[in-house]
Each structure stands twice: as C-alpha cells, then as structure tokens.
Write an enzyme that holds these catalytic residues in place. Structure first.
Site, PDB file in Angstrom:
ATOM      1  N   SER A  16       0.837  -1.206   0.000  1.00 34.33           N
ATOM      2  CA  SER A  16       0.000   0.000   0.000  1.00 34.33           C
ATOM      3  C   SER A  16       0.871   1.256   0.000  1.00 34.33           C
ATOM      4  O   SER A  16       0.619   2.194  -0.757  1.00 34.33           O
ATOM      5  CB  SER A  16      -0.910   0.019   1.224  1.00 34.33           C
ATOM      6  N   ARG A  26       0.889   7.867   6.013  1.00 38.94           N
ATOM      7  CA  ARG A  26      -0.008   7.052   6.845  1.00 38.94           C
ATOM      8  C   ARG A  26      -1.419   7.632   6.864  1.00 38.94           C
ATOM      9  O   ARG A  26      -2.398   6.896   6.901  1.00 38.94           O
ATOM     10  CB  ARG A  26       0.537   6.848   8.266  1.00 38.94           C
ATOM     11  N   HIS A  40      -2.892   6.493   3.737  1.00 40.08           N
ATOM     12  CA  HIS A  40      -3.159   5.054   3.889  1.00 40.08           C
ATOM     13  C   HIS A  40      -4.467   4.819   4.651  1.00 40.08           C
ATOM     14  O   HIS A  40      -5.214   3.890   4.356  1.00 40.08           O
ATOM     15  CB  HIS A  40      -1.968   4.426   4.631  1.00 40.08           C
TER      16      HIS A  40
END
Lengths: 208, 208
Positions: free
Chosen positions: B14, B37, B40
């Site tokens: 990812s 993040r 994500h």
C-alpha cells in the site's frame, strides 16, 4: 472566554451546509441521511458519488435494527464509534471479535487474516440477525462473500467500506455480487469512521 | 478458499502504491511517513496538500513519545485507534476524558462543550507531558488555544484535525497561531481516524 454552541445546533447547521454544497446533486430520498452523515463524518463529498446501495438497503437495515439485531465490526475503532446507547435501547449489541484468542487460533488454522476469521467466528457464534460493518479489512469482506455464497450466512445488511490500496476495490465488487443487502463505498475510500457513520445514520432515523 | 496475504505485506505494498501515486509531489522527508499514513488511512490524497506542520513538529512529537509522554484525545474512537501496545511500551498512556462525570460537571459550570471541558480537565489533571490529538471537536481545539495562550498549558504537540463544517477551519487557524508545536489538517477534513493515524505514524517510527 469562548462562546459555545450546542452540539445538536452545530450538527443541524452542518447538515444545512452539506445540503447547500450538494446543490443540484440528486440523492434518492431513502439514502439521503446515510450519504449526508458520511459526508458530515469525512467532509469528503466524493461519498455522494461513491456510495452504492442495493435496493432498499437502508430500509432493510433500519428494520433489522428496529427488531433488535446486533452489529459486527472488523475494528475496535468502528465499534467505538457506533452509538451504543441507541443500539442497546433497541435490544442490539455491537461486537468486534478481532482481539479474541479463539479468533487468532481460527485464523491460524485457516491460514486467513484475523479480520476474516473474526467474520467467520461471528457467523458461527452470534445466534441473532446481524449487520456486518467492515471499515478496514478487505479480507473480512471477501470472507463474508464466501460465507454468503456458500449459504452459511444471511446477513441483514453488509456495510462494505474498507479503505485502502490492495484488494479493496475487488472486495467491494464481490460483496455487491454476493446476494445480500449492501451499502458499499465504491473505490478505495472508506474507513472505520465511515462504517460507524452509516450505522449511526440508520440508528438516528429510528431514535431521534 | 481465499488466498490471504500477510497484513504487513499489504501495508508495505500500500505504501509503495501511495508513493507511486504521489508522483512528483514534494513532501519534506521529516513529514513523509505522517502524510503517507494519513493517506493510507483515508485513501484521500488531499492530505498531501492539507497537512501543515510547525517546524520539526514530527521530530518533537517523536521525542516526546520516546520520553514516555501521554496522549489525550477528544473521542473514544481516536483513543481506540492508537496503538496502545507501542505507546505503553514507551511508558505512555492514552486518555479520553469525554465520558467522565467530572468533565460533564466542568462543562456545565463553564457553559462549554464536554469536548472543551475534557481538554481543560486534562491540562489540570494529567501531570505528565502530553500530546493532544483532536479529531472531532473544534471546541476542544479552541480551548487548547486559550489554555496555551494563557500560559496554563505547554503541550508537547497538538494534533489538530477536527472534521466538519462549523468553526472547524477557524479552530485550526487559531491553534496554528497559539505558539505550540502542531500538526494540523487545514480545511474541513480530518477525523478521529486521521488523529489516530498521525499518532501511529510517529509511534511506528520509534518501534518498527
């Protein structure tokens, strides 16, 4: 000293602003409060386009909640965001089995993720009608699809809104084809907050 | 039977996809893992533009966590999303005071929201350095600003990512002017999931 507005006034004003910003965009009346609450939770208007509903999914979800169904989530975070006061008032409970030792053991035996095992565990052990709310793990959604197609599970509703970049789009497509009522955020977006918002949007249509 | 990938492999893939999709977009190296993040967690690339950092905010947050600081959140959901195993391994704890009776009473006395009162309560009662992570209530952020400007609070870091349509943009602007280290999602977007993701991005730079 700061002037404070009441939270319910802020929420009402927020929904007015969302309605204004949606402008001419047509959202079927039965889906409107779900779509708007997801936008309220994310400030992301992509959800006005992304959210896909099987026929009368919202009405089916509301009927199930009204009849006291439980909700199974794939994260403690989604569990935490669902309004338990309202849900419990209707006779329902919210479960997340991700941290259970038996689920870890089941995942080990099946070579699956814990998220997938937590769905299988729920399908086998929760003896009530359930709404499954998946905000994180595409593998949870894939496992639900397999359980549904195999006849082992007939969920009241599947909320399929995992977020991410690997297997996410595919997992959403297969759950839309599995044959159970669904609310899905097509594409990569979603999350535990979105899963909880969709549950709350239905709960508030019963209890507010 | 479904083929399952390991969660850590999925996360690595990812992040590779996110890096690819960011393309030529320049993110300062010290902020990179926080920005990625958050993307994500949301699949929303707007955060590559929205996130604003005071000078070396990430380094300051990491140093505070490494020294065992606590984290105070404005929602149980953000609390739930923060990796407590890693935080507790460093000597820290995560608090959310939103459900405390004393906080409700303080809100009543001050005519404030519970979220604002929960920040004031934390400032008065948590006797350790703290990171404040606000993912929901702009009033919590406004109260932190007042406490900081009045000299009653020197947080290690303020994560200011409430989401919404009323007072949100203003609350973020004032916290950026308050004088404490900050990570802020400018504009309307944010959320408890984003607040937790920013905390975890710093924790994982210490413990992975």
């Amino acid at each position: 000293m700061i002037e404070y507005d009441k939270p319910m006034d802020i929420e009402r004003r927020s929904f007015e602003i969302i309605t204004q910003l949606l402008g001419e965009q047509v959202i079927p009346a039965e889906n409107e409060l779900v779509v708007k609450r997801v936008i309220h939770t994310t400030a992301d208007f992509d959800y006005a386009e992304n959210l896909a509903f099987s026929d009368h999914a919202v009405a089916q979800g509301i009927a199930a909640l009204r009849a006291g169904c439980d909700i199974v989530t794939d994260t403690q975070m989604a569990r935490s965001g669902i309004n338990k006061r309202v849900l419990e008032g209707l006779g329902g409970q919210v479960h997340c089995f991700m941290s259970e030792a038996e689920v870890a053991a089941l995942a080990g035996r099946r070579g699956s993720t814990r998220a997938a095992a937590s769905m299988r565990w729920a399908a086998e052990h929760v003896k009530k009608p359930c709404i499954f709310a998946v905000g994180n793990a595409p593998t949870a959604l894939l496992e639900l699809g397999e359980l549904i197609r195999g006849g082992a599970l007939s969920p009241a509703l599947v909320i399929g809104v995992p977020v991410g970049f690997v297997n996410v789009v595919e997992s959403k497509q297969q759950i839309m084809d599995a044959g159970a009522p669904y609310i899905v955020a097509r594409g990569r977006k979603g999350g535990s907050n979105v899963a909880a918002a969709i549950c709350n949007a239905m709960l508030y249509q019963i209890a507010r």
